[in-house]
Design a protein around this motif. Sequence first.
Motif, mmCIF file in Angstrom:
data_model
loop_
_atom_site.group_PDB
_atom_site.id
_atom_site.type_symbol
_atom_site.label_atom_id
_atom_site.label_comp_id
_atom_site.label_asym_id
_atom_site.label_seq_id
_atom_site.Cartn_x
_atom_site.Cartn_y
_atom_site.Cartn_z
ATOM 1 N N MET A 1 0.864 -1.199 0.000
ATOM 2 C CA MET A 1 0.000 0.000 0.000
ATOM 3 C C MET A 1 0.894 1.240 0.000
ATOM 4 S SD MET A 1 -2.900 1.134 2.773
ATOM 5 C CE MET A 1 -3.973 -0.193 2.340
ATOM 6 N N THR A 2 0.626 2.177 -0.898
ATOM 7 C CA THR A 2 1.451 3.372 -1.004
ATOM 8 C C THR A 2 1.247 4.275 0.195
ATOM 9 O OG1 THR A 2 -0.233 4.637 -2.156
ATOM 10 C CG2 THR A 2 1.225 3.281 -3.515
ATOM 11 N N PHE A 3 2.250 5.166 0.387
ATOM 12 C CA PHE A 3 2.150 6.121 1.498
ATOM 13 C C PHE A 3 0.936 7.024 1.304
ATOM 14 C CE2 PHE A 3 3.420 8.856 4.833
ATOM 15 C CZ PHE A 3 3.133 10.146 4.409
ATOM 16 N N PHE A 4 0.716 7.472 0.036
ATOM 17 C CA PHE A 4 -0.422 8.372 -0.217
ATOM 18 C C PHE A 4 -1.741 7.691 0.132
ATOM 19 C CE2 PHE A 4 -2.648 11.822 -2.004
ATOM 20 C CZ PHE A 4 -3.743 11.302 -2.692
ATOM 21 N N ARG A 5 -1.883 6.411 -0.245
ATOM 22 C CA ARG A 5 -3.130 5.708 0.065
ATOM 23 C C ARG A 5 -3.306 5.536 1.565
ATOM 24 N NH1 ARG A 5 -4.808 -0.418 -1.694
ATOM 25 N NH2 ARG A 5 -6.938 -0.358 -0.923
ATOM 26 N N CYS A 6 -2.205 5.192 2.253
ATOM 27 C CA CYS A 6 -2.265 5.063 3.719
ATOM 28 C C CYS A 6 -2.722 6.366 4.354
ATOM 29 C CB CYS A 6 -0.890 4.678 4.279
ATOM 30 S SG CYS A 6 -0.426 2.979 3.978
ATOM 31 N N LEU A 7 -2.138 7.489 3.853
ATOM 32 C CA LEU A 7 -2.485 8.789 4.421
ATOM 33 C C LEU A 7 -3.957 9.095 4.197
ATOM 34 C CD1 LEU A 7 -1.575 11.406 5.769
ATOM 35 C CD2 LEU A 7 -0.923 12.265 3.513
ATOM 36 N N GLU A 45 -2.458 -2.376 10.224
ATOM 37 C CA GLU A 45 -1.342 -1.947 9.376
ATOM 38 C C GLU A 45 -1.775 -1.745 7.922
ATOM 39 O OE1 GLU A 45 3.133 -1.742 8.849
ATOM 40 O OE2 GLU A 45 1.629 -1.139 10.280
ATOM 41 N N GLU A 46 -2.502 -2.701 7.390
ATOM 42 C CA GLU A 46 -2.949 -2.683 5.999
ATOM 43 C C GLU A 46 -4.472 -2.650 6.003
ATOM 44 O OE1 GLU A 46 -1.116 -2.557 3.306
ATOM 45 O OE2 GLU A 46 0.849 -2.747 4.245
ATOM 46 N N THR A 47 -5.053 -1.488 6.060
ATOM 47 C CA THR A 47 -6.495 -1.340 6.222
ATOM 48 C C THR A 47 -7.248 -2.067 5.117
ATOM 49 O OG1 THR A 47 -6.144 0.834 7.199
ATOM 50 C CG2 THR A 47 -8.394 0.299 6.498
ATOM 51 N N PRO A 48 -8.018 -3.112 5.450
ATOM 52 C CA PRO A 48 -8.770 -3.820 4.417
ATOM 53 C C PRO A 48 -10.012 -3.032 4.007
ATOM 54 C CG PRO A 48 -9.183 -4.813 6.548
ATOM 55 C CD PRO A 48 -8.172 -3.724 6.773
ATOM 56 N N LEU A 55 -12.101 -0.730 6.722
ATOM 57 C CA LEU A 55 -12.444 -1.235 8.049
ATOM 58 C C LEU A 55 -11.641 -0.478 9.095
ATOM 59 C CD1 LEU A 55 -13.491 -3.504 6.150
ATOM 60 C CD2 LEU A 55 -12.994 -5.117 7.997
ATOM 61 N N SER A 56 -12.308 0.205 9.988
ATOM 62 C CA SER A 56 -11.673 1.009 11.019
ATOM 63 C C SER A 56 -11.698 0.258 12.341
ATOM 64 C CB SER A 56 -12.414 2.338 11.165
ATOM 65 O OG SER A 56 -11.980 3.045 12.310
ATOM 66 N N VAL A 57 -10.519 -0.095 12.863
ATOM 67 C CA VAL A 57 -10.416 -0.891 14.092
ATOM 68 C C VAL A 57 -10.346 0.022 15.305
ATOM 69 C CG1 VAL A 57 -9.043 -2.585 15.362
ATOM 70 C CG2 VAL A 57 -9.262 -2.768 12.870
ATOM 71 N N ARG A 58 -11.219 -0.252 16.260
ATOM 72 C CA ARG A 58 -11.220 0.483 17.528
ATOM 73 C C ARG A 58 -11.069 -0.521 18.659
ATOM 74 N NH1 ARG A 58 -16.080 3.318 20.791
ATOM 75 N NH2 ARG A 58 -17.204 1.590 19.859
ATOM 76 N N ILE A 59 -10.207 -0.236 19.617
ATOM 77 C CA ILE A 59 -9.973 -1.121 20.757
ATOM 78 C C ILE A 59 -10.913 -0.741 21.901
ATOM 79 C CG2 ILE A 59 -8.292 -1.942 22.445
ATOM 80 C CD1 ILE A 59 -7.791 -2.902 19.579
ATOM 81 N N ILE A 60 -11.611 -1.736 22.433
ATOM 82 C CA ILE A 60 -12.536 -1.550 23.547
ATOM 83 C C ILE A 60 -11.908 -2.163 24.798
ATOM 84 C CG2 ILE A 60 -14.860 -2.004 24.417
ATOM 85 C CD1 ILE A 60 -14.917 -0.243 21.985
ATOM 86 N N ASP A 61 -12.007 -1.467 25.916
ATOM 87 C CA ASP A 61 -11.244 -1.856 27.102
ATOM 88 C C ASP A 61 -11.895 -2.893 28.011
ATOM 89 O OD1 ASP A 61 -8.904 -0.360 26.676
ATOM 90 O OD2 ASP A 61 -9.888 1.461 27.361
ATOM 91 N N GLN A 220 -20.410 -11.518 3.646
ATOM 92 C CA GLN A 220 -19.888 -12.522 4.572
ATOM 93 C C GLN A 220 -18.641 -13.217 4.033
ATOM 94 O OE1 GLN A 220 -22.765 -15.456 5.762
ATOM 95 N NE2 GLN A 220 -21.290 -16.685 6.880
ATOM 96 N N LYS A 221 -18.638 -13.620 2.758
ATOM 97 C CA LYS A 221 -17.484 -14.338 2.201
ATOM 98 C C LYS A 221 -16.240 -13.456 2.195
ATOM 99 C CE LYS A 221 -19.924 -17.705 -0.642
ATOM 100 N NZ LYS A 221 -20.121 -18.257 -2.025
ATOM 101 N N ALA A 222 -16.418 -12.202 1.845
ATOM 102 C CA ALA A 222 -15.277 -11.285 1.827
ATOM 103 C C ALA A 222 -14.729 -11.076 3.238
ATOM 104 C CB ALA A 222 -15.697 -9.946 1.225
ATOM 105 N N ILE A 223 -15.618 -10.934 4.217
ATOM 106 C CA ILE A 223 -15.193 -10.753 5.617
ATOM 107 C C ILE A 223 -14.469 -11.994 6.106
ATOM 108 C CG2 ILE A 223 -16.022 -10.456 7.971
ATOM 109 C CD1 ILE A 223 -18.294 -8.720 6.776
ATOM 110 N N ASP A 224 -15.019 -13.184 5.804
ATOM 111 C CA ASP A 224 -14.364 -14.433 6.218
ATOM 112 C C ASP A 224 -12.961 -14.531 5.641
ATOM 113 O OD1 ASP A 224 -16.401 -15.438 7.800
ATOM 114 O OD2 ASP A 224 -17.354 -16.540 6.167
ATOM 115 N N SER A 225 -12.813 -14.162 4.375
ATOM 116 C CA SER A 225 -11.500 -14.219 3.725
ATOM 117 C C SER A 225 -10.502 -13.296 4.420
ATOM 118 C CB SER A 225 -11.643 -13.838 2.254
ATOM 119 O OG SER A 225 -10.380 -13.833 1.618
ATOM 120 N N LEU A 226 -10.938 -12.083 4.755
ATOM 121 C CA LEU A 226 -10.064 -11.131 5.443
ATOM 122 C C LEU A 226 -9.705 -11.616 6.841
ATOM 123 C CD1 LEU A 226 -11.769 -7.784 4.364
ATOM 124 C CD2 LEU A 226 -9.521 -8.621 3.640
#
Length: 304
Positions: A1-7, A45-48, A55-61, A220-226
Amino acid sequence: MTFFRCLCLLLILCCCNSKPKTDGGTIRVSVLRGPSAIAFAHWMEETPVVDDKPLSVRIIDSPDLMQAALIKGEADIAVLPMISAANLYNKGIRYHLAGCPIWGTLYLVGRSDKGISGENKPVLHIFGAGTTPDILTRHYLRQHNTGYTLNYSFTTAQEIMQGLLAGKVDHAVLGEPFLSIALRKDSTLQILADLNRPDSVSSGFAQTAILYAPALKKSQKAIDSLLHLSCRFAVEQPEQAIRILEKEKIFASGMLTPESIERCKIDYRTASEAQENILRFLQLIGQYEPKALGGKMPDEKFYK
């Protein structure tokens, strides 16, 4: 993934996190802090992308905060204890069960296995009465006819670990990452038993659930694959996973090791693949603490 895409993706995630209930630009993934987060290091690291949405990951405590987020509809995908998923289902919170990524992180640790079956029962420190660690510990002790006096005076795994390192505790139940920290800091400690296997041939208990909102059923299939890819990344590239988790400040530097990750038994299986294991695990929970499931076993639709 390029820096521009990550940004660009980072900017999208920041904007979406500011208004999680109204912005449909991301798929919100809530992961419970702890071993579950290890299985999702790759997503950090590599946002799917699913259906053109990152997909935005948030940590719950805590499990309580996770349940609140699900009840309020503040998560599209959630990772939480299997017993919590069953409990929510029985309360009418209708997320779909995707599968199980974690098959056990609990171990009995101590300085010596001498005297365990003797007349003077040693004290075994454990936390979370009525939760998965407590239930699996009681089940193991009953199965192996092992004599311990259970002590619940410590309320968290971290407190138990500190008690071990201070010499105030000789036998305890710990999970990762606290187990690895204790073993590294005190060479007299050793793993006495693996509490995660119902029998010698099993891969473990289906302790963790991944849920997704009904709107994602078509994906569902795409999520399972990821999910398969993310779990394999943690297992096959543990040093990289640790680097990501430390960079994201999910775990402090030095808390995790490749051995820590191996002991978490990370292996994603879909609900259909793991249904028999999940059913067996929930039946075990119901045998010891039916209230943990909401007073009954979930019906067949729980697995669909």
